[in-house]
Design a protein around this motif. Structure first.
Motif, PDB file in Angstrom:
ATOM      1  N   PRO A 181      54.391   0.227 -19.636  1.00  0.00           N
ATOM      2  CA  PRO A 181      53.750  -0.217 -18.398  1.00  0.00           C
ATOM      3  C   PRO A 181      53.158   0.941 -17.597  1.00  0.00           C
ATOM      4  O   PRO A 181      53.779   2.006 -17.478  1.00  0.00           O
ATOM      5  CB  PRO A 181      54.893  -0.887 -17.637  1.00  0.00           C
ATOM      6  CG  PRO A 181      55.864  -1.302 -18.691  1.00  0.00           C
ATOM      7  CD  PRO A 181      55.787  -0.238 -19.734  1.00  0.00           C
TER       8      PRO A 181
ATOM      9  N   LYS B  94      47.113  -8.863 -16.752  1.00  0.00           N
ATOM     10  CA  LYS B  94      47.653  -7.547 -16.404  1.00  0.00           C
ATOM     11  C   LYS B  94      47.832  -7.416 -14.890  1.00  0.00           C
ATOM     12  O   LYS B  94      48.849  -6.915 -14.414  1.00  0.00           O
ATOM     13  CB  LYS B  94      46.714  -6.466 -16.944  1.00  0.00           C
ATOM     14  CG  LYS B  94      47.344  -5.092 -17.037  1.00  0.00           C
ATOM     15  CD  LYS B  94      46.445  -4.146 -17.820  1.00  0.00           C
ATOM     16  CE  LYS B  94      47.123  -2.805 -18.000  1.00  0.00           C
ATOM     17  NZ  LYS B  94      46.287  -1.861 -18.758  1.00  0.00           N
TER      18      LYS B  94
ATOM     19  N   LYS C  31      52.959   1.232 -14.514  1.00  0.00           N
ATOM     20  CA  LYS C  31      53.828   1.521 -13.369  1.00  0.00           C
ATOM     21  C   LYS C  31      54.765   2.696 -13.663  1.00  0.00           C
ATOM     22  O   LYS C  31      54.986   3.559 -12.830  1.00  0.00           O
ATOM     23  CB  LYS C  31      54.684   0.291 -13.056  1.00  0.00           C
ATOM     24  CG  LYS C  31      54.180  -0.556 -11.905  1.00  0.00           C
ATOM     25  CD  LYS C  31      55.216  -1.617 -11.614  1.00  0.00           C
ATOM     26  CE  LYS C  31      54.704  -2.598 -10.569  1.00  0.00           C
ATOM     27  NZ  LYS C  31      55.687  -3.648 -10.295  1.00  0.00           N
TER      28      LYS C  31
ATOM     29  N   ILE D  39      51.416  -5.169 -22.179  1.00  0.00           N
ATOM     30  CA  ILE D  39      51.486  -4.967 -20.725  1.00  0.00           C
ATOM     31  C   ILE D  39      52.907  -4.626 -20.260  1.00  0.00           C
ATOM     32  O   ILE D  39      53.106  -3.728 -19.445  1.00  0.00           O
ATOM     33  CB  ILE D  39      50.972  -6.224 -19.984  1.00  0.00           C
ATOM     34  CG1 ILE D  39      49.492  -6.459 -20.300  1.00  0.00           C
ATOM     35  CG2 ILE D  39      51.165  -6.079 -18.469  1.00  0.00           C
ATOM     36  CD1 ILE D  39      48.992  -7.849 -19.936  1.00  0.00           C
TER      37      ILE D  39
ATOM     38  N   GLU E 173      51.679  -6.771 -13.625  1.00  0.00           N
ATOM     39  CA  GLU E 173      52.009  -5.416 -13.188  1.00  0.00           C
ATOM     40  C   GLU E 173      52.434  -5.348 -11.719  1.00  0.00           C
ATOM     41  O   GLU E 173      52.954  -4.336 -11.271  1.00  0.00           O
ATOM     42  CB  GLU E 173      50.836  -4.472 -13.435  1.00  0.00           C
ATOM     43  CG  GLU E 173      50.667  -4.108 -14.895  1.00  0.00           C
ATOM     44  CD  GLU E 173      49.644  -3.024 -15.127  1.00  0.00           C
ATOM     45  OE1 GLU E 173      49.697  -2.405 -16.193  1.00  0.00           O
ATOM     46  OE2 GLU E 173      48.775  -2.802 -14.251  1.00  0.00           O
TER      47      GLU E 173
END
Length: 279
Positions: free
Chosen positions: A268, A149, A270, A180, A153
């Motif tokens: 995700p 991860k 993000k 992920i 990421e």
């Protein structure tokens, strides 16, 4: 004038089909008496197949890389030529040997590339993936999901990702990739150049349902398209925003909220974090 140091030949070998050896590689393998390889069994098979004659074989795998490097450097400094190969493909592409090659350069040993096939370039060449903007090659991912991860990421989101994976880890890895990264289109290249070669366009969600993977794997994961991103966000945007408000009231920080909701919505972190910070 007698040479004072030997030459280190870094030789690419086939990844499966023995016919993929180059003429130049065969010439070097036949002329040099000392061969260092990640797996001496595979190089011995190659040498026997092409009648290269008896050689002094030295194994250099990850666990003994540093120790064996000094043994090989000593031979080179005694003016002996040495061939270095990986178990399969182009040396140093996710294989041991970088320490040896770098130390050879430091000591003024001549290093000569004898290029050959690589599963990385082989898979990319038959995938049809657009590469004009580049790609990200990660080799083998870390074993633990938390470490995977961290790696995934922090990558640019607009480039294809290429990984290697072994058959016994592939099932678990692809499930982690799906969790992920979210569902992505991908290209599976398995058993390249071998009898049971498989080249398949699919997606991570479909691949995660597969039970058996045989042979070494190269996986190319495409970036998420704008269309896919908008569908993903629209799918649960109102519910997602509601959950953000709820967690904010509980006093959680944006990064904490992003982590929780990434797992809940299988998207995700993000993207969630961006939604939080954009208000």
């Amino acid at each position: 004038m007698e040479k004072t140091k030997g030459t280190l030949y870094v030789v690419g070998v086939p990844i499966g089909n023995l016919g993929d050896i180059t003429l130049r590689a065969l010439e070097v393998l036949k002329s040099v008496e000392i061969i260092v390889s990640e797996d001496t069994r595979s190089v011995k098979k190659l040498l026997t197949h092409y009648g290269c004659g008896p050689k002094k074989l030295i194994s250099l795998y990850k666990e003994v890389e540093v120790e064996k490097t000094y043994k090989v450097l000593k031979l080179l400094e005694e003016a002996k030529d040495v061939v270095f190969t990986s178990e399969a493909g182009c040396p140093l592409i996710s294989d041991p040997g970088a320490y040896l090659v770098k130390e050879a350069h430091k000591r003024g040993v001549k290093v000569v590339p004898v290029p050959g096939v690589s599963s990385l370039t082989c898979a990319l060449s038959v995938s049809g993936v657009e590469l004009t903007k580049g790609f990200i090659f990660l080799g083998f991912l870390p074993r633990k999901k938390t470490e995977q991860k961290k790696v995934l990421e922090n990558l640019p989101e607009n480039l294809p990702i290429v990984i290697f994976e072994s058959p016994h880890r592939m099932g678990k890895t692809v499930k982690n990739l799906l969790e992920i990264l979210g569902n992505r289109e991908c290209f599976l290249a398995r058993e390249l150049t071998k009898l049971h070669e498989e080249l398949l366009w699919t997606d991570l969600e479909t691949l995660a349902q597969r039970e058996n993977f045989l042979g070494e794997i190269t996986l190319i994961i495409l970036p998420r398209t704008d269309k896919e991103e908008s569908v993903l966000l629209k799918k649960g945007l109102s519910g997602l925003k509601k959950r953000i408000r709820e967690l904010k009231k509980e006093g959680l920080k944006p990064k904490e909220i992003a982590k929780i909701l990434a797992e809940e919505y299988n998207i995700p972190a993000k993207e969630v974090y961006q939604l939080i910070t954009e208000g």
